[in-house]
Design a protein around this motif. Structure first.
Motif, PDB file in Angstrom:
ATOM      1  N   GLY A  59       1.942  -2.988  45.502  1.00  0.00           N
ATOM      2  CA  GLY A  59       1.958  -1.542  45.332  1.00  0.00           C
ATOM      3  C   GLY A  59       0.686  -0.962  44.759  1.00  0.00           C
ATOM      4  O   GLY A  59       0.437   0.235  44.905  1.00  0.00           O
ATOM      5  N   ASP A  60      -0.136  -1.800  44.116  1.00  0.00           N
ATOM      6  CA  ASP A  60      -1.361  -1.272  43.507  1.00  0.00           C
ATOM      7  C   ASP A  60      -2.461  -1.060  44.539  1.00  0.00           C
ATOM      8  O   ASP A  60      -3.164  -0.049  44.503  1.00  0.00           O
ATOM      9  CB  ASP A  60      -1.846  -2.188  42.378  1.00  0.00           C
ATOM     10  CG  ASP A  60      -2.015  -3.638  42.806  1.00  0.00           C
ATOM     11  OD1 ASP A  60      -1.493  -4.021  43.883  1.00  0.00           O
ATOM     12  OD2 ASP A  60      -2.658  -4.407  42.071  1.00  0.00           O
ATOM     13  N   LYS A  61      -2.604  -1.984  45.486  1.00  0.00           N
ATOM     14  CA  LYS A  61      -3.712  -1.909  46.445  1.00  0.00           C
ATOM     15  C   LYS A  61      -3.319  -1.274  47.777  1.00  0.00           C
ATOM     16  O   LYS A  61      -4.181  -0.832  48.526  1.00  0.00           O
ATOM     17  CB  LYS A  61      -4.291  -3.299  46.684  1.00  0.00           C
ATOM     18  CG  LYS A  61      -4.971  -3.889  45.452  1.00  0.00           C
ATOM     19  CD  LYS A  61      -5.625  -5.221  45.776  1.00  0.00           C
ATOM     20  CE  LYS A  61      -6.342  -5.798  44.560  1.00  0.00           C
ATOM     21  NZ  LYS A  61      -6.970  -7.121  44.859  1.00  0.00           N
ATOM     22  N   ALA A  62      -2.043  -1.275  48.083  1.00  0.00           N
ATOM     23  CA  ALA A  62      -1.571  -0.653  49.334  1.00  0.00           C
ATOM     24  C   ALA A  62      -0.417   0.293  48.996  1.00  0.00           C
ATOM     25  O   ALA A  62       0.713   0.093  49.438  1.00  0.00           O
ATOM     26  CB  ALA A  62      -1.134  -1.715  50.328  1.00  0.00           C
ATOM     27  N   GLU A 113      -3.174   2.540  56.178  1.00  0.00           N
ATOM     28  CA  GLU A 113      -4.044   1.997  55.132  1.00  0.00           C
ATOM     29  C   GLU A 113      -4.757   0.765  55.694  1.00  0.00           C
ATOM     30  O   GLU A 113      -4.203  -0.335  55.689  1.00  0.00           O
ATOM     31  CB  GLU A 113      -3.229   1.596  53.900  1.00  0.00           C
ATOM     32  CG  GLU A 113      -2.749   2.764  53.075  1.00  0.00           C
ATOM     33  CD  GLU A 113      -1.981   2.327  51.837  1.00  0.00           C
ATOM     34  OE1 GLU A 113      -2.297   2.818  50.738  1.00  0.00           O
ATOM     35  OE2 GLU A 113      -1.052   1.502  51.962  1.00  0.00           O
ATOM     36  N   PRO A 114      -5.975   0.913  56.188  1.00  0.00           N
ATOM     37  CA  PRO A 114      -6.678  -0.218  56.795  1.00  0.00           C
ATOM     38  C   PRO A 114      -7.077  -1.262  55.771  1.00  0.00           C
ATOM     39  O   PRO A 114      -7.162  -0.990  54.566  1.00  0.00           O
ATOM     40  CB  PRO A 114      -7.912   0.434  57.433  1.00  0.00           C
ATOM     41  CG  PRO A 114      -8.152   1.656  56.595  1.00  0.00           C
ATOM     42  CD  PRO A 114      -6.785   2.146  56.197  1.00  0.00           C
ATOM     43  N   THR A 115      -7.341  -2.453  56.239  1.00  0.00           N
ATOM     44  CA  THR A 115      -7.744  -3.543  55.349  1.00  0.00           C
ATOM     45  C   THR A 115      -9.092  -3.267  54.685  1.00  0.00           C
ATOM     46  O   THR A 115      -9.366  -3.799  53.612  1.00  0.00           O
ATOM     47  CB  THR A 115      -7.800  -4.865  56.121  1.00  0.00           C
ATOM     48  OG1 THR A 115      -8.623  -4.707  57.290  1.00  0.00           O
ATOM     49  CG2 THR A 115      -6.413  -5.307  56.557  1.00  0.00           C
ATOM     50  N   THR A 116      -9.922  -2.437  55.310  1.00  0.00           N
ATOM     51  CA  THR A 116     -11.186  -2.065  54.676  1.00  0.00           C
ATOM     52  C   THR A 116     -10.948  -1.240  53.425  1.00  0.00           C
ATOM     53  O   THR A 116     -11.805  -1.168  52.541  1.00  0.00           O
ATOM     54  CB  THR A 116     -12.057  -1.263  55.661  1.00  0.00           C
ATOM     55  OG1 THR A 116     -11.262  -0.235  56.272  1.00  0.00           O
ATOM     56  CG2 THR A 116     -12.632  -2.166  56.749  1.00  0.00           C
ATOM     57  N   ARG A 131       2.591  -1.199  64.570  1.00  0.00           N
ATOM     58  CA  ARG A 131       2.308   0.209  64.853  1.00  0.00           C
ATOM     59  C   ARG A 131       1.842   0.365  66.293  1.00  0.00           C
ATOM     60  O   ARG A 131       1.574  -0.618  66.986  1.00  0.00           O
ATOM     61  CB  ARG A 131       1.208   0.743  63.933  1.00  0.00           C
ATOM     62  CG  ARG A 131      -0.184   0.106  64.184  1.00  0.00           C
ATOM     63  CD  ARG A 131      -1.269   0.875  63.460  1.00  0.00           C
ATOM     64  NE  ARG A 131      -2.597   0.299  63.610  1.00  0.00           N
ATOM     65  CZ  ARG A 131      -3.414   0.520  64.635  1.00  0.00           C
ATOM     66  NH1 ARG A 131      -3.015   1.272  65.645  1.00  0.00           N
ATOM     67  NH2 ARG A 131      -4.611  -0.017  64.678  1.00  0.00           N
ATOM     68  N   TYR A 132       1.738   1.620  66.720  1.00  0.00           N
ATOM     69  CA  TYR A 132       1.052   1.950  67.968  1.00  0.00           C
ATOM     70  C   TYR A 132      -0.297   2.554  67.555  1.00  0.00           C
ATOM     71  O   TYR A 132      -1.206   1.839  67.209  1.00  0.00           O
ATOM     72  CB  TYR A 132       1.897   2.892  68.826  1.00  0.00           C
ATOM     73  CG  TYR A 132       1.231   3.266  70.133  1.00  0.00           C
ATOM     74  CD1 TYR A 132       0.602   2.298  70.922  1.00  0.00           C
ATOM     75  CD2 TYR A 132       1.216   4.584  70.572  1.00  0.00           C
ATOM     76  CE1 TYR A 132      -0.026   2.647  72.106  1.00  0.00           C
ATOM     77  CE2 TYR A 132       0.599   4.935  71.762  1.00  0.00           C
ATOM     78  CZ  TYR A 132      -0.019   3.965  72.523  1.00  0.00           C
ATOM     79  OH  TYR A 132      -0.630   4.310  73.696  1.00  0.00           O
ATOM     80  N   ALA A 133      -0.410   3.855  67.529  1.00  0.00           N
ATOM     81  CA  ALA A 133      -1.645   4.479  67.038  1.00  0.00           C
ATOM     82  C   ALA A 133      -1.672   4.429  65.513  1.00  0.00           C
ATOM     83  O   ALA A 133      -0.623   4.332  64.871  1.00  0.00           O
ATOM     84  CB  ALA A 133      -1.721   5.923  67.514  1.00  0.00           C
ATOM     85  N   PRO A 134      -2.852   4.473  64.900  1.00  0.00           N
ATOM     86  CA  PRO A 134      -2.915   4.535  63.437  1.00  0.00           C
ATOM     87  C   PRO A 134      -2.106   5.723  62.920  1.00  0.00           C
ATOM     88  O   PRO A 134      -2.223   6.840  63.434  1.00  0.00           O
ATOM     89  CB  PRO A 134      -4.413   4.717  63.155  1.00  0.00           C
ATOM     90  CG  PRO A 134      -5.090   4.107  64.341  1.00  0.00           C
ATOM     91  CD  PRO A 134      -4.199   4.423  65.509  1.00  0.00           C
ATOM     92  N   GLY A 135      -1.255   5.457  61.933  1.00  0.00           N
ATOM     93  CA  GLY A 135      -0.411   6.515  61.395  1.00  0.00           C
ATOM     94  C   GLY A 135       0.950   6.607  62.059  1.00  0.00           C
ATOM     95  O   GLY A 135       1.680   7.573  61.824  1.00  0.00           O
ATOM     96  N   SER A 136       1.309   5.595  62.868  1.00  0.00           N
ATOM     97  CA  SER A 136       2.601   5.631  63.558  1.00  0.00           C
ATOM     98  C   SER A 136       3.578   4.592  63.024  1.00  0.00           C
ATOM     99  O   SER A 136       4.705   4.504  63.516  1.00  0.00           O
ATOM    100  CB  SER A 136       2.397   5.398  65.063  1.00  0.00           C
ATOM    101  OG  SER A 136       1.879   4.095  65.310  1.00  0.00           O
ATOM    102  N   ALA A 137       3.198   3.801  62.010  1.00  0.00           N
ATOM    103  CA  ALA A 137       4.071   2.747  61.499  1.00  0.00           C
ATOM    104  C   ALA A 137       5.306   3.335  60.826  1.00  0.00           C
ATOM    105  O   ALA A 137       5.231   4.337  60.119  1.00  0.00           O
ATOM    106  CB  ALA A 137       3.313   1.868  60.501  1.00  0.00           C
TER     107      ALA A 137
END
Length: 212
Positions: A59-62, A113-116, A131-137
């Motif tokens: 929960g702290d990093k993601a 939330e990308p790994t970068t 997910r499909y597009a980013p923001g669809s999860a």
């Protein structure tokens, strides 16, 4: 229902294409110990038909992705779902499970939330959002066996370069995950690259609960 199935198929196909690329990287199969435990981690037990899997939710990093997963846990939206897909082998691959875009279970999609941004990678035992597009999860996730850097974000790559959002790691029961990915698969279920990846007998997620 037709729209739900179309969205689910698109999400799974997106994941499938990246996994094909990952599995072609022979050097990526080396295992990684995963991140060190953090006091902010929340432990969750997934009681499955194949045994217990305990995960540490970061929960702290993601924070966005972790909070989303914990909402599914706390609202018991994962109870009675299943691990339904297996790719690769017990040493290198992934298993996918969750709500399967069931409109009675899913919550609104979340910000990616990308790994970068989080600093995580798709290493051994990592949980990440389908997910499909980013923001669809929404409520589908997968567990990685081995190391799949092709699933990480690669900002310099062309096209959809945001990868998938890692939010947790398995801390107990990785043998259960390996047993699931090695389970028999249906030769006919699934479409396109998905054909042959769907488990012949999906493994039920009986309950998902926070641990003290």
């Amino acid at each position: 229902m037709e729209g739900v199935l179309i969205r689910l198929g698109a999400m799974i196909r997106c994941l499938a294409l990246l996994v094909v690329a990952c599995l072609s990287l022979a050097s990526a199969g080396a295992q990684s110990p995963g991140p060190a435990a953090s006091p902010a981690d929340v432990r969750v037990a997934l009681e499955t038909g194949a045994g217990r899997i305990v995960i540490a939710v970061h929960g702290d990093k993601a924070p966005v992705t972790a909070a989303n997963f914990l909402r599914y846990v706390d609202q018991k939206r994962l109870d009675g779902t299943a691990f339904y897909r297996g790719v690769g082998s017990a040493d290198y691959g992934f298993v996918q499970g969750g709500a399967q875009n069931d409109p009675k279970r899913i919550l609104p999609p979340i910000r990616h939330e990308p790994t970068t941004q989080t600093g995580f990678t798709h290493d051994d035992g990592a949980l990440s959002m389908a997910r499909y597009a980013p923001g669809s999860a929404t409520g589908d996730f997968f567990v990685v066996l081995g190391k799949m850097p092709g699933m990480d974000a690669h900002p310099d790559a062309a096209g959809d370069n945001q990868g998938f959002a890692v939010f947790a790691h398995v801390v107990e029961g990785l043998d259960v995950v390996k047993a699931i990915v090695a389970a028999p698969r249906s030769p006919t279920a699934g479409e396109g690259v998905m054909k042959g990846q769907m488990l012949a007998q999906p493994v039920k997620i009986l309950t998902a609960r926070r641990l003290p």
